[in-house]
Design a protein around this motif. Sequence first.
Motif, PDB file in Angstrom:
ATOM      1  N   SER A 170      15.414 104.276 -42.679  1.00  0.00           N
ATOM      2  CA  SER A 170      15.482 103.828 -44.069  1.00  0.00           C
ATOM      3  C   SER A 170      15.631 102.315 -44.101  1.00  0.00           C
ATOM      4  N   ALA A 171      15.423 101.743 -45.288  1.00  0.00           N
ATOM      5  CA  ALA A 171      15.529 100.302 -45.460  1.00  0.00           C
ATOM      6  C   ALA A 171      16.145  99.985 -46.814  1.00  0.00           C
ATOM      7  N   LEU A 172      16.830  98.844 -46.877  1.00  0.00           N
ATOM      8  CA  LEU A 172      17.303  98.258 -48.127  1.00  0.00           C
ATOM      9  C   LEU A 172      16.681  96.865 -48.209  1.00  0.00           C
ATOM     10  N   LEU A 196      17.400  97.306 -42.008  1.00  0.00           N
ATOM     11  CA  LEU A 196      16.632  98.429 -41.465  1.00  0.00           C
ATOM     12  C   LEU A 196      17.555  99.334 -40.657  1.00  0.00           C
ATOM     13  N   ARG A 197      17.340 100.638 -40.809  1.00  0.00           N
ATOM     14  CA  ARG A 197      18.059 101.615 -39.987  1.00  0.00           C
ATOM     15  C   ARG A 197      17.040 102.535 -39.332  1.00  0.00           C
ATOM     16  N   LEU A 198      17.225 102.749 -38.032  1.00  0.00           N
ATOM     17  CA  LEU A 198      16.307 103.598 -37.278  1.00  0.00           C
ATOM     18  C   LEU A 198      17.079 104.707 -36.564  1.00  0.00           C
ATOM     19  N   LEU A 204       9.189 102.302 -35.830  1.00  0.00           N
ATOM     20  CA  LEU A 204       8.751 101.812 -37.132  1.00  0.00           C
ATOM     21  C   LEU A 204       7.631 100.806 -36.926  1.00  0.00           C
ATOM     22  N   GLU A 205       6.466 101.108 -37.503  1.00  0.00           N
ATOM     23  CA  GLU A 205       5.361 100.149 -37.523  1.00  0.00           C
ATOM     24  C   GLU A 205       5.295  99.592 -38.938  1.00  0.00           C
ATOM     25  N   HIS A 252      20.220 106.519 -28.011  1.00  0.00           N
ATOM     26  CA  HIS A 252      20.606 107.872 -28.409  1.00  0.00           C
ATOM     27  C   HIS A 252      21.491 107.883 -29.645  1.00  0.00           C
ATOM     28  N   VAL A 253      21.683 106.712 -30.274  1.00  0.00           N
ATOM     29  CA  VAL A 253      22.482 106.618 -31.494  1.00  0.00           C
ATOM     30  C   VAL A 253      21.677 105.837 -32.540  1.00  0.00           C
ATOM     31  N   PRO A 254      22.002 106.013 -33.828  1.00  0.00           N
ATOM     32  CA  PRO A 254      21.285 105.251 -34.857  1.00  0.00           C
ATOM     33  C   PRO A 254      21.446 103.740 -34.657  1.00  0.00           C
ATOM     34  N   ALA A 255      20.441 102.999 -35.087  1.00  0.00           N
ATOM     35  CA  ALA A 255      20.440 101.543 -34.945  1.00  0.00           C
ATOM     36  C   ALA A 255      20.356 100.888 -36.318  1.00  0.00           C
TER      37      ALA A 255
END
Length: 340
Positions: A170-172, A196-198, A204-205, A252-255
Amino acid sequence: MSTTDSFPVKHVLSPTPPHCTDGAKVEIITSREVPLGGPRAMTVYRTLPQRQRSLIGAWCFVDHYGPDDVTATGGMDVAPHPHTGLQTVSWLFEGSITHHDSGDQHAVVLPGEVNLMTAGAGICHSEVSTQDTATLHGVQLWTVLPDADRHGPRRFDHHAPEPVLFDGGSALVFLGSLLGYDSPVPTFSPLVGAELRLDPGALLEVEVNPGFEHGLLVDTGEIDLEGVLVAPTELAYTGTGETVLRIRNHGHVPARMLFIGGEPFDEEIVMWWNFIGRDHSEIEQFRTEWQEQGERFGTTRGYIGKDPHGPTWLPAPTLPHAAIRPRRNPEPVARPDERI
């Protein structure tokens, strides 16, 4: 936020022409630790400005801080201090900050909400983490105002962007346009700014404006940009000419990251302490007016510091004995071998 260096670095930037790249080369800008505050100062990680590169578009200052244990450091307590010729962009991940400025704007900065203060010809403000903040975590940025707009009035803008969802994250988007979202916050030069969250393993492209240069600041996670590893607190730079940038979370964890960019800024500027001008004499005049508490900056009302015996305003450091002279910012082309 103020830069509270005892001996602030001077920065003078000369215009550089746009330059297209052949592929997405990546330049890594490492952070330097800077204490912010009093005896129990919290540490911020500064990536802009650096000798290596001082601007990304009109973005001229990037401080990343936290997660900071406020009970140990005392948190943020920056007494009223001045700015000229710039905008401050406050973005939090955790905690909250009270903001008071001489434009009579009073706000609480919250996570996921951008607060943008335009200094114009001159402003002063204070920033203090709130009493209920246990952990403080976020980014403070500045953008330089073009010559045509830097003598304008003070203003303050606030916006809470809606989340943009995509496959794997997701993004803000708080400034400019990205991923189909357009921020309503006005800017004085073409810019983009987004959190940005991945998810783990996500790629993400992201389509980007080829006229922009970009920076990716990593907060958390194991991230690579175009296959180049970017560690937390590092800022990865890509030059103009790109249409797509590939960001991967190979952990292995959200970024979480901050993505900034803009058209290369084509004006020569002088940046010293909290002032941006066009030559040494302007900076000298700004400093004199601040020390004399002149009308240019007005008065900040509402500041309550954490130390009852602390300063009620921040005096300016001493100017260097030699006149500040121009130093050329590199062309908007990533230099993979440049790393400090």
